[in-house]
Design an enzyme around this catalytic site. Sequence first.
Site, PDB file in Angstrom:
ATOM      1  N   GLU A 304       0.854  -1.195   0.000  1.00 42.06           N
ATOM      2  CA  GLU A 304       0.000   0.000   0.000  1.00 42.06           C
ATOM      3  C   GLU A 304       0.887   1.240   0.000  1.00 42.06           C
ATOM      4  O   GLU A 304       1.935   1.268   0.635  1.00 42.06           O
ATOM      5  CB  GLU A 304      -0.878  -0.028   1.244  1.00 42.06           C
ATOM      6  CG  GLU A 304      -1.788   1.186   1.408  1.00 42.06           C
ATOM      7  CD  GLU A 304      -2.468   1.216   2.768  1.00 42.06           C
ATOM      8  OE1 GLU A 304      -3.547   1.800   2.877  1.00 42.06           O
ATOM      9  OE2 GLU A 304      -1.889   0.663   3.751  1.00 42.06           O
ATOM     10  N   LYS A 367     -10.085  -0.179  -2.283  1.00 41.72           N
ATOM     11  CA  LYS A 367     -10.310  -0.504  -0.875  1.00 41.72           C
ATOM     12  C   LYS A 367     -11.765  -0.258  -0.484  1.00 41.72           C
ATOM     13  O   LYS A 367     -12.301   0.835  -0.685  1.00 41.72           O
ATOM     14  CB  LYS A 367      -9.371   0.343   0.001  1.00 41.72           C
ATOM     15  CG  LYS A 367      -9.422  -0.016   1.476  1.00 41.72           C
ATOM     16  CD  LYS A 367      -8.397   0.798   2.269  1.00 41.72           C
ATOM     17  CE  LYS A 367      -8.394   0.412   3.728  1.00 41.72           C
ATOM     18  NZ  LYS A 367      -7.410   1.195   4.518  1.00 41.72           N
ATOM     19  N   CYS A 418      -4.474  -3.076   4.065  1.00 43.35           N
ATOM     20  CA  CYS A 418      -4.210  -2.581   5.410  1.00 43.35           C
ATOM     21  C   CYS A 418      -5.206  -3.122   6.433  1.00 43.35           C
ATOM     22  O   CYS A 418      -5.335  -4.326   6.593  1.00 43.35           O
ATOM     23  CB  CYS A 418      -4.193  -1.053   5.404  1.00 43.35           C
ATOM     24  SG  CYS A 418      -3.331  -0.343   6.843  1.00 43.35           S
TER      25      CYS A 418
END
Length: 562
Positions: A304, A367, A418
């Site tokens: 990321e 995401k 994440c």
Amino acid sequence: MVDTVAARVGAGSGGPGQPVGRPLPLWGALVAAVASGVALLAAFPPYGLWWLAPVGVALLAVAVHRRRLRGGAGLGLVTGLVFFAPLLSWTNLHTGSLPWVLLSVLQAAYLAVLGAAGAWVSPLVDRARWSWPVVTGLLWVAQEALRDRTPFGGFPWGRLAFSQGDSPMLRLAALGGAPLVTFTVALVGGCLVTAGWRSWRRPAGDAGQPAVGRLRRYRPVAGFVAGAVGLTLVGLLVPVAAGAPGGGRSVTVAIVQGNVPRMGLDFNAQRRAVLNNHVDATVALAQRVAAGQQQRPDLVVWPENSSDVDPLRDAQAAARISAAADAIGVPILVGAVLTGPGAGQVRNVGLLWQPGTGPDQEQLYVKRHPVPFAEYVPFRDLARMVSKEVDRVRADFVAGERPGVVRAGGAVLGDVICFEIAYDEVVRDTVTGGAQLLVVQTNNATFDSAEALQQMAMVRLRAVEHGRSSLMASTVGVSGFVSPDGRVSGATEFNTPAVVIDEMQLRDGRTVATRVGLWPEIVLVVAALVVLGVAARGRRRSGSGSRGDDSQAAVAAEAGEQ
């Protein structure tokens, strides 16, 4: 026996000795609540003393038992603050103390609710002491289910299940995911508190009894201790890596951890340098491959934020990534930030970059679960009144709508970004969508190694839960590979550049946990609500009001123990 019970009733009504049917003294309860928070904290990385998690559960149950609801809530809050404040201390490294304090207090508030619930069910478990372990497990699952979803989509950090990376109980994730692991950990803690919560005063006339008769009193203790041990070890009977092998196929994957020039929030100001770090590391890998020093991977994974310069709009960034992909000759999964779709909006994505042809926007994952107050700011004007730190988030990240199923390098990847690794449904959706291995792209440059290790523990659980080989790719560490049985290999050091390569088995089947999805959690939460309802009915019958104790029931229960 009649004399013994009568003596206990007298004690319960204010006679000499510790009253029966009463909670621990307040000082003892406070010590137990603080010790509970310390034990829970020590169970998680970087400490990793997983066996202390049930102890923490037991200590909180001891502290709140037979207390008034507000007392149970207060003690639960104490446990929560002692637990969450240090566990989440990485959130204050670069943003000041206020966000850390607010987040820690918010998470501790859920343990306050749990403490009140523990006090509420006290009369029920006093009537049926055998039920205490099950009730404890159900309440913990319900608390986590609420915390995982509220507010703004919840924050599942610190779930009991995420502390069990080295525990036999981790294997239970293959049957019921994180909720079943949490339930079992709390069930073990419930066994411990049930075994330990007894009146050890010798009953009248006990001195004249045979030794066998006196030892009979200890049978329930031995039974619950044996139950705790058995539940801890039962996971060893669960087969892991239960997903059917994908025809014996495997892929070789390289993780590039390019590192950042400086840790902290200002890594964003160095975004071209961060991109160059990952390009240069990939080109250096290609040179080792060309020299025969390294096997050519089938896929390269960047973390990321490896390209916070939008490569779809910035020609120089695109040229640099293409140079890396062309040099290594295989696709690169790039963690990028893309501008748009609207004004003042951006997207956090995993973007597949092909050698020779560049970005494959058909293989683009956006995401799905941006972090509130970090990647977007709800009620920005109101939040600014609390802290002007919210203005660090200049553009709100837009949530994606599709699971992270990316086809690359001869494999189907389940890409999550994440903190998404903490959310059950986000990960599961990739596997039900066809993912053969799990990929976690993350950026830990604004945190520390404790946060990275806690995140890796979540990857370990997901690997077992879905029977998938997994990896975590971080800008600064910890990066590494996880086998379907939860073992970590190739783990990198923190705050250092690294390239690690491993062969990863592809799997197409589904574990029991993948198949049943949310149902274990739903069943356990419904059962917890039923328990709370039954406790409410019992309290109305006994007229115990807001008290957490039921003296008559407690007297009968403790008399039966003798």
